[in-house]
Design a protein around this motif. Sequence first.
Motif, PDB file in Angstrom:
ATOM      1  N   VAL A 117      90.479  96.524  36.017  1.00 30.01           N
ATOM      2  CA  VAL A 117      89.240  96.205  36.419  1.00 30.01           C
ATOM      3  C   VAL A 117      88.302  96.998  35.049  1.00 30.01           C
ATOM      4  CG1 VAL A 117      87.576  97.340  37.652  1.00 30.01           C
ATOM      5  CG2 VAL A 117      89.509  96.651  38.707  1.00 30.01           C
ATOM      6  N   LEU A 118      88.957  97.872  34.412  1.00 29.29           N
ATOM      7  CA  LEU A 118      88.177  98.509  33.280  1.00 29.29           C
ATOM      8  C   LEU A 118      88.281  97.457  32.205  1.00 29.29           C
ATOM      9  CD1 LEU A 118      86.738 100.643  31.424  1.00 29.29           C
ATOM     10  CD2 LEU A 118      89.348 101.357  31.054  1.00 29.29           C
ATOM     11  N   THR A 119      89.427  96.881  31.974  1.00 29.45           N
ATOM     12  CA  THR A 119      89.139  95.530  31.055  1.00 29.45           C
ATOM     13  C   THR A 119      88.376  94.676  31.092  1.00 29.45           C
ATOM     14  OG1 THR A 119      91.646  96.289  30.601  1.00 29.45           O
ATOM     15  CG2 THR A 119      90.993  94.022  29.620  1.00 29.45           C
ATOM     16  N   LEU A 131      84.109 104.975  21.912  1.00 31.05           N
ATOM     17  CA  LEU A 131      84.290 103.988  23.125  1.00 31.05           C
ATOM     18  C   LEU A 131      84.657 102.519  22.884  1.00 31.05           C
ATOM     19  CD1 LEU A 131      81.404 105.310  25.416  1.00 31.05           C
ATOM     20  CD2 LEU A 131      83.763 105.288  25.838  1.00 31.05           C
ATOM     21  N   TYR A 132      83.896 102.170  21.663  1.00 32.41           N
ATOM     22  CA  TYR A 132      84.200 100.690  21.158  1.00 32.41           C
ATOM     23  C   TYR A 132      85.492 100.557  20.589  1.00 32.41           C
ATOM     24  CZ  TYR A 132      83.890  96.600  18.096  1.00 32.41           C
ATOM     25  OH  TYR A 132      83.887  95.502  17.452  1.00 32.41           O
ATOM     26  N   SER A 133      85.953 101.366  19.667  1.00 32.98           N
ATOM     27  CA  SER A 133      87.308 101.326  18.957  1.00 32.98           C
ATOM     28  C   SER A 133      88.421 101.678  20.165  1.00 32.98           C
ATOM     29  CB  SER A 133      87.319 102.375  17.963  1.00 32.98           C
ATOM     30  OG  SER A 133      88.639 102.475  17.384  1.00 32.98           O
ATOM     31  N   GLN A 134      88.237 102.765  20.833  1.00 31.06           N
ATOM     32  CA  GLN A 134      89.401 103.028  21.690  1.00 31.06           C
ATOM     33  C   GLN A 134      89.514 102.316  22.720  1.00 31.06           C
ATOM     34  OE1 GLN A 134      91.855 105.749  21.089  1.00 31.06           O
ATOM     35  NE2 GLN A 134      91.035 105.405  19.213  1.00 31.06           N
ATOM     36  N   LEU A 135      88.465 101.824  23.381  1.00 30.57           N
ATOM     37  CA  LEU A 135      88.519 100.987  24.812  1.00 30.57           C
ATOM     38  C   LEU A 135      88.101  99.753  24.609  1.00 30.57           C
ATOM     39  CD1 LEU A 135      86.646 103.190  27.231  1.00 30.57           C
ATOM     40  CD2 LEU A 135      89.210 102.730  27.286  1.00 30.57           C
ATOM     41  N   ARG A 136      87.363  99.283  23.847  1.00 32.45           N
ATOM     42  CA  ARG A 136      86.994  97.816  23.763  1.00 32.45           C
ATOM     43  C   ARG A 136      88.092  97.423  22.704  1.00 32.45           C
ATOM     44  NH1 ARG A 136      86.666  93.946  19.850  1.00 32.45           N
ATOM     45  NH2 ARG A 136      85.097  92.334  20.609  1.00 32.45           N
ATOM     46  N   CYS A 137      87.995  97.684  21.517  1.00 30.13           N
ATOM     47  CA  CYS A 137      89.318  97.037  20.644  1.00 30.13           C
ATOM     48  C   CYS A 137      90.419  97.227  21.079  1.00 30.13           C
ATOM     49  CB  CYS A 137      88.864  97.572  19.260  1.00 30.13           C
ATOM     50  SG  CYS A 137      87.189  97.092  18.581  1.00 30.13           S
ATOM     51  N   GLY A 138      90.812  98.493  21.582  1.00 29.34           N
ATOM     52  CA  GLY A 138      92.115  98.644  22.183  1.00 29.34           C
ATOM     53  C   GLY A 138      92.551  97.524  23.032  1.00 29.34           C
ATOM     54  N   THR A 139      91.523  97.339  24.239  1.00 31.02           N
ATOM     55  CA  THR A 139      92.135  96.299  25.196  1.00 31.02           C
ATOM     56  C   THR A 139      91.963  95.129  24.853  1.00 31.02           C
ATOM     57  OG1 THR A 139      89.655  96.493  26.055  1.00 31.02           O
ATOM     58  CG2 THR A 139      91.500  97.960  27.131  1.00 31.02           C
ATOM     59  N   LEU A 190      84.825  95.718  30.285  1.00 32.10           N
ATOM     60  CA  LEU A 190      84.409  95.889  29.119  1.00 32.10           C
ATOM     61  C   LEU A 190      84.303  94.462  28.238  1.00 32.10           C
ATOM     62  CD1 LEU A 190      87.351  98.534  27.936  1.00 32.10           C
ATOM     63  CD2 LEU A 190      84.824  98.693  27.938  1.00 32.10           C
ATOM     64  N   THR A 191      84.450  93.543  29.015  1.00 35.55           N
ATOM     65  CA  THR A 191      84.136  92.120  28.529  1.00 35.55           C
ATOM     66  C   THR A 191      82.684  91.949  28.640  1.00 35.55           C
ATOM     67  OG1 THR A 191      84.280  90.871  30.424  1.00 35.55           O
ATOM     68  CG2 THR A 191      86.435  91.160  28.992  1.00 35.55           C
ATOM     69  N   TYR A 192      81.927  92.570  29.465  1.00 34.38           N
ATOM     70  CA  TYR A 192      80.503  92.345  29.762  1.00 34.38           C
ATOM     71  C   TYR A 192      79.453  92.967  28.715  1.00 34.38           C
ATOM     72  CZ  TYR A 192      76.088  92.658  32.071  1.00 34.38           C
ATOM     73  OH  TYR A 192      74.810  92.557  32.648  1.00 34.38           O
ATOM     74  N   PHE A 193      79.799  93.995  27.908  1.00 40.89           N
ATOM     75  CA  PHE A 193      78.951  94.706  27.168  1.00 40.89           C
ATOM     76  C   PHE A 193      78.368  93.939  26.009  1.00 40.89           C
ATOM     77  CE2 PHE A 193      80.783  97.832  29.628  1.00 40.89           C
ATOM     78  CZ  PHE A 193      79.550  98.386  30.434  1.00 40.89           C
ATOM     79  N   GLU A 194      79.392  93.622  24.996  1.00 42.80           N
ATOM     80  CA  GLU A 194      79.091  92.836  24.000  1.00 42.80           C
ATOM     81  C   GLU A 194      78.344  91.376  24.103  1.00 42.80           C
ATOM     82  OE1 GLU A 194      81.350  91.271  20.069  1.00 42.80           O
ATOM     83  OE2 GLU A 194      82.428  92.830  21.026  1.00 42.80           O
TER      84      GLU A 194
END
Length: 130
Positions: free
Chosen positions: A50-52, A98-106, A55-59
């Motif tokens: 669900v988190l993944t 948040l961007y690097s660890q979550l968005r880019c990580g996932t 995270l597709t929404y924000f950018e």
Amino acid sequence: MLAISPRYDLSKLASGLLDDKIDVYEDQVLGWIVHPAKLMFANPHSGFAVLTLALTYFEPLGQSLAGRVGNSYASFKSGWLAVYSTMPDVHDEIMRDLYSQLRCGTFHQGFAKGLTRITADQDKPVVLHG
């Protein structure tokens, strides 16, 4: 006809009207991200999936608000702050993490990067350790 969202095909965009573009975008987000994410909650191990999806929404939101595709981080931050408008003073370092660890990580590794801990704690669901 080619479907461009759960409810619309290309004919929806034939008018060129902004309202039709917004309708399609809203239908894409709700039909392909939000509603499937809600269905996943029945599984007790679905939190990361669900988190993944979330995270597709924000950018793309940030890109839509700017009216152009551009810097990935700036778009992510803009979209995040549009949703979480109560956090306008969030430090850039936290946003970058948040961007690097979550968005880019996932997106690039399939999982959050090493500094991120995701918990079931409602008050602190995501923690970044330095």
